[in-house]
Design a protein around this motif. Sequence first.
Motif, mmCIF file in Angstrom:
data_model
loop_
_atom_site.group_PDB
_atom_site.id
_atom_site.type_symbol
_atom_site.label_atom_id
_atom_site.label_comp_id
_atom_site.label_asym_id
_atom_site.label_seq_id
_atom_site.Cartn_x
_atom_site.Cartn_y
_atom_site.Cartn_z
ATOM 1 N N HIS A 157 0.841 -1.195 0.000
ATOM 2 C CA HIS A 157 0.000 0.000 0.000
ATOM 3 C C HIS A 157 0.879 1.250 0.000
ATOM 4 C CE1 HIS A 157 -3.579 2.392 0.643
ATOM 5 N NE2 HIS A 157 -3.014 2.990 1.689
ATOM 6 N N ALA A 158 0.572 2.200 -0.931
ATOM 7 C CA ALA A 158 1.387 3.411 -1.068
ATOM 8 C C ALA A 158 0.580 4.682 -0.856
ATOM 9 C CB ALA A 158 2.038 3.446 -2.453
ATOM 10 N N GLY A 159 -0.674 4.567 -0.406
ATOM 11 C CA GLY A 159 -1.490 5.753 -0.184
ATOM 12 C C GLY A 159 -2.761 5.712 -1.017
ATOM 13 N N GLU A 160 -3.431 6.881 -1.118
ATOM 14 C CA GLU A 160 -4.691 6.979 -1.844
ATOM 15 C C GLU A 160 -4.733 8.275 -2.634
ATOM 16 O OE1 GLU A 160 -7.537 6.759 1.273
ATOM 17 O OE2 GLU A 160 -7.496 4.557 1.403
ATOM 18 N N VAL A 161 -5.515 8.243 -3.718
ATOM 19 C CA VAL A 161 -5.728 9.434 -4.539
ATOM 20 C C VAL A 161 -7.231 9.610 -4.725
ATOM 21 C CG1 VAL A 161 -5.481 8.112 -6.673
ATOM 22 C CG2 VAL A 161 -5.195 10.596 -6.716
ATOM 23 N N ARG A 162 -7.685 10.869 -4.602
ATOM 24 C CA ARG A 162 -9.106 11.162 -4.753
ATOM 25 C C ARG A 162 -9.347 11.881 -6.075
ATOM 26 N NH1 ARG A 162 -12.681 15.570 -1.381
ATOM 27 N NH2 ARG A 162 -14.653 15.213 -2.502
ATOM 28 N N LEU A 163 -10.306 11.351 -6.842
ATOM 29 C CA LEU A 163 -10.677 11.919 -8.135
ATOM 30 C C LEU A 163 -12.186 12.126 -8.190
ATOM 31 C CD1 LEU A 163 -8.563 9.664 -10.540
ATOM 32 C CD2 LEU A 163 -7.916 11.854 -9.544
ATOM 33 N N ILE A 164 -12.608 13.172 -8.909
ATOM 34 C CA ILE A 164 -14.011 13.399 -9.210
ATOM 35 C C ILE A 164 -14.173 13.271 -10.723
ATOM 36 C CG2 ILE A 164 -15.915 15.044 -9.193
ATOM 37 C CD1 ILE A 164 -14.843 16.202 -6.640
ATOM 38 N N LEU A 165 -15.034 12.334 -11.147
ATOM 39 C CA LEU A 165 -15.266 12.072 -12.565
ATOM 40 C C LEU A 165 -16.664 12.555 -12.936
ATOM 41 C CD1 LEU A 165 -13.888 8.399 -12.684
ATOM 42 C CD2 LEU A 165 -12.611 10.538 -12.897
ATOM 43 N N HIS A 166 -16.767 13.207 -14.110
ATOM 44 C CA HIS A 166 -18.059 13.714 -14.575
ATOM 45 C C HIS A 166 -18.228 13.392 -16.050
ATOM 46 C CE1 HIS A 166 -20.912 17.238 -15.587
ATOM 47 N NE2 HIS A 166 -21.609 16.215 -15.102
ATOM 48 N N PHE A 167 -19.333 12.713 -16.357
ATOM 49 C CA PHE A 167 -19.675 12.354 -17.737
ATOM 50 C C PHE A 167 -21.037 12.946 -18.034
ATOM 51 C CE2 PHE A 167 -21.149 8.832 -20.763
ATOM 52 C CZ PHE A 167 -20.560 9.443 -21.859
ATOM 53 N N ALA A 168 -21.047 14.143 -18.633
ATOM 54 C CA ALA A 168 -22.292 14.883 -18.841
ATOM 55 C C ALA A 168 -23.228 14.188 -19.814
ATOM 56 C CB ALA A 168 -21.973 16.296 -19.336
ATOM 57 N N THR A 169 -22.709 13.464 -20.781
ATOM 58 C CA THR A 169 -23.548 12.821 -21.795
ATOM 59 C C THR A 169 -24.417 11.728 -21.202
ATOM 60 O OG1 THR A 169 -21.710 13.241 -23.300
ATOM 61 C CG2 THR A 169 -23.484 11.843 -24.124
ATOM 62 N N ALA A 170 -24.092 11.248 -20.001
ATOM 63 C CA ALA A 170 -24.884 10.171 -19.403
ATOM 64 C C ALA A 170 -26.319 10.589 -19.188
ATOM 65 C CB ALA A 170 -24.256 9.728 -18.080
ATOM 66 N N ASP A 171 -26.592 11.913 -18.996
ATOM 67 C CA ASP A 171 -27.965 12.383 -18.781
ATOM 68 C C ASP A 171 -28.798 12.286 -20.044
ATOM 69 O OD1 ASP A 171 -27.159 12.959 -16.216
ATOM 70 O OD2 ASP A 171 -26.674 15.056 -16.679
ATOM 71 N N ARG A 172 -28.169 12.233 -21.199
ATOM 72 C CA ARG A 172 -28.896 12.214 -22.460
ATOM 73 C C ARG A 172 -28.871 10.847 -23.142
ATOM 74 N NH1 ARG A 172 -25.784 16.931 -22.672
ATOM 75 N NH2 ARG A 172 -24.309 15.972 -24.130
ATOM 76 N N LEU A 173 -28.317 9.853 -22.437
ATOM 77 C CA LEU A 173 -28.265 8.517 -23.022
ATOM 78 C C LEU A 173 -29.628 7.850 -22.936
ATOM 79 C CD1 LEU A 173 -24.879 7.155 -21.654
ATOM 80 C CD2 LEU A 173 -25.359 8.141 -23.893
ATOM 81 N N PRO A 174 -29.952 6.942 -23.856
ATOM 82 C CA PRO A 174 -31.233 6.228 -23.785
ATOM 83 C C PRO A 174 -31.303 5.350 -22.549
ATOM 84 C CG PRO A 174 -29.819 5.270 -25.480
ATOM 85 C CD PRO A 174 -29.153 6.553 -25.031
ATOM 86 N N ALA A 175 -32.527 4.977 -22.200
ATOM 87 C CA ALA A 175 -32.727 4.190 -20.972
ATOM 88 C C ALA A 175 -32.067 2.837 -21.056
ATOM 89 C CB ALA A 175 -34.225 4.033 -20.691
#
Length: 243
Positions: A117-135
């Motif tokens: 174990h060497a530690g941790e990294v925090r990331l925030i990912l955003h995919f705007a197209t997911a709101d317009r994808l079909p069901a």
Amino acid sequence: MSIYSIQGQALEVIVIGCTKLKDTEWISRQDPYVCLEYGSTNFRTTTCTDGGRNPIFQEKFVFSLIEGIREINVAVWNSNTVTYDDFIGNGKIQLAKVLAEGYDDSTWSLQTKTGRHAGEVRLILHFATADRLPANFAPSAPPFHAPPPSQLAMYATMPSAHPTAYPHPHTPYAFSSPFPSYPPNNGAYQTSMYASPFPSGYPPSSYPPPSSAYPHAPYPPHPQASPFYPPGPYPGVYPPPQY
């Protein structure tokens, strides 16, 4: 099920910072930075001078998604001015959640070259197209479907053995034994040496045999009157006295 391609769609990645990093410096505080790799695209944050084990970056990058690639490689280094930079740790960022939900704020584990174990990294990912994808959008591999009941029934019980897999229970084994089988068959014993003292109806009937005469009359029998011997003062004496 229709598959909506993510090829060329934009994915935003914000590098927040790192926590509990492995310290590669003995005297001064280390100066970490983060590298991101997705396909042939590479990004690097600025160096957090004297960031030590808990550097903060707050930098955003935009990747062009590639169909079939569902992870981002991340690596953290310590910047050196004189010698080569020190490797701290690396890890893999999975994109399944952000592609399905459009947002992912998670902390990912880092490992050294030896897997520690060497530690941790925090990331925030955003995919705007997911709101317009079909069901019925499938961002990754098709979901797992349970096999039909007909296939489950095949393994509900233990499959029967092949008829020739084992010898028939009435078939003797291939090897011969020097000893006779037990119990022996009728007539296996030699009548001359091992003749049975019992009749063929062995085991015999219960002993003593039931009989109307049992118990036997006492011995000697009680004296009875006899026409040949007059009753006299000597009952039961033999020979009788002479007259």
